[in-house]
Design an enzyme around this catalytic site. Structure first.
Site, short mmCIF file in Angstrom:
data_model
loop_
_atom_site.label_atom_id
_atom_site.label_comp_id
_atom_site.label_asym_id
_atom_site.label_seq_id
_atom_site.Cartn_x
_atom_site.Cartn_y
_atom_site.Cartn_z
N HIS A 100 -0.94 -2.65 -11.95
CA HIS A 100 -1.51 -1.32 -11.74
C HIS A 100 -0.44 -0.26 -11.93
CE1 HIS A 100 0.54 -2.15 -7.97
NE2 HIS A 100 0.48 -0.86 -7.69
N ASP A 153 0.68 3.42 -10.04
CA ASP A 153 0.42 4.11 -8.78
C ASP A 153 -0.37 5.39 -9.04
OD1 ASP A 153 1.69 2.13 -7.37
OD2 ASP A 153 3.60 3.18 -7.20
N HIS A 171 3.02 -2.23 -12.88
CA HIS A 171 3.85 -3.16 -12.12
C HIS A 171 2.95 -4.06 -11.28
CE1 HIS A 171 3.35 0.58 -9.84
NE2 HIS A 171 3.49 -0.12 -8.73
N ARG A 173 7.47 -12.35 2.15
CA ARG A 173 8.09 -11.16 1.57
C ARG A 173 7.51 -9.93 2.25
NH1 ARG A 173 7.01 -7.08 -2.42
NH2 ARG A 173 8.90 -6.48 -3.56
#
Length: 318
Positions: A198, A200, A255, A265
């Site tokens: 996507h 941002d 990204h 994570r």
């Protein structure tokens, strides 16, 4: 699903010292402008955010996601209407909804407002985690100061006054997000990633990631390049609003996140947009007779809400 395992130098590191102290804003602005035009992602160092605050934020983030499911459910974004804050269960938001389910949990905060309107209002606070409100309110303040400096540098890079965008960001939409990505085991496919591919939605993203890794950035050739953790830095990228404002001169970069490390994570991104009713259209220095405006004006809030309708499952069934 593979990315090139590269040196972080492929995503440049920019030293913010002279931008933050005001001694040489133009040089840093030119660096940032060049990176926005050709890459869209950068690391920043000497950013002025205390390490102790970042450590506290991660400690509280881990504590939040370790809460029992029934406690997190009480804080769910589903219960907070169009303020869009609180706990986001796994698969509730999917950044690339046509292709991927997002295997992550999130928690969204913003600047506290007593009045409630779309994207604005009070933050749901987990009552069992001491210091949660204070730490993240302070973190938000630091992010706002840093974002203002970076946005000023972007304006300078476009031959505009450093305060050019301030009139459109008097009460900007901001989201301060806490992310938890459980490890992904077994065969991987695009059907389920940590976060699907996507761009941002907003103006600027300032991300702190832990030392686990998993962020991948798509370069202009279409290759996926790893953006590994770099000590004492944030990762910064521009969003869709900047692509519009610059008439595609500074394109937003795709990204995604894939966690194959076998470990949990965590990451902490801060998103800053513009005022809800701010009109988004190409700035004068990015339009000419030879390069006419490619976008019709739209408002920031309506654009963002449209993206939420497309990516949040609970809004699609409301």
């Amino acid at each position: 699903m593979n990315s090139k395992i590269t040196s972080f130098h492929e995503i440049p590191v920019v030293d913010l010292t002279t931008l933050l102290d005001g001694t040489d804003c133009q040089t840093v602005a030119r660096q940032i402008g060049h990176i926005c035009e050709h890459i869209g992602f950068l690391y920043i160092k000497n950013h002025g955010v205390p390490n102790s605050l970042i450590e506290d934020a991660y400690r509280l983030t881990a504590a939040l996601f370790a809460l029992p499911d029934e406690e997190k459910e009480k804080l769910s974004i589903v219960h907070h209407g169009e303020v869009f804050r609180g706990y986001v269960p796994m698969y509730t938001e999917n950044a690339d909804p046509l292709n991927t389910r997002d295997r992550k949990e999130c928690y969204d905060l913003g600047k506290h407002y007593d009045e409630v309107s779309r994207f604005f209002g009070p933050n749901p606070i987990p009552p069992s985690i001491e210091g949660f409100r204070e730490v993240f309110e302070l973190y938000h303040e630091h992010m706002m100061r840093l974002a203002r400096k970076l946005i000023g540098a972007i304006a300078l890079s476009l031959d505009l006054p450093a305060d050019y965008f301030e009139k459109l960001q008097q009460k900007p939409i901001t989201i301060h997000r806490l992310n938890y990505y459980p490890p992904q085991d077994g065969p991987l496919s695009l059907d389920e990633l940590g976060t699907g591919a996507h761009t941002d939605y907003g103006f600027l993203t300032i991300l702190h990631q832990d030392n686990i890794g998993g962020l991948q950035v798509q370069n202009r050739d279409g290759d996926w390049v790893s953006a590994p953790p770099v000590d004492d830095t944030f990762v910064v990228n521009i969003g869709d609003l900047v692509q519009t404002l610059t008439n595609d001169r500074y394109p937003a970069t795709f990204h995604r996140v894939i966690n194959t490390t076998g470990k949990a994570r965590y990451s902490i991104p801060f998103f800053i947009d513009m005022d809800y009713d701010a009109v988004v259209e190409p700035v004068p220095t990015c339009v000419s007779a030879a390069n006419p405006a490619k976008y019709q004006p739209y408002t920031c809030g309506n654009y963002k809400y449209g993206k939420f309708l497309a990516t949040y499952t609970h809004l699609q069934t409301a």
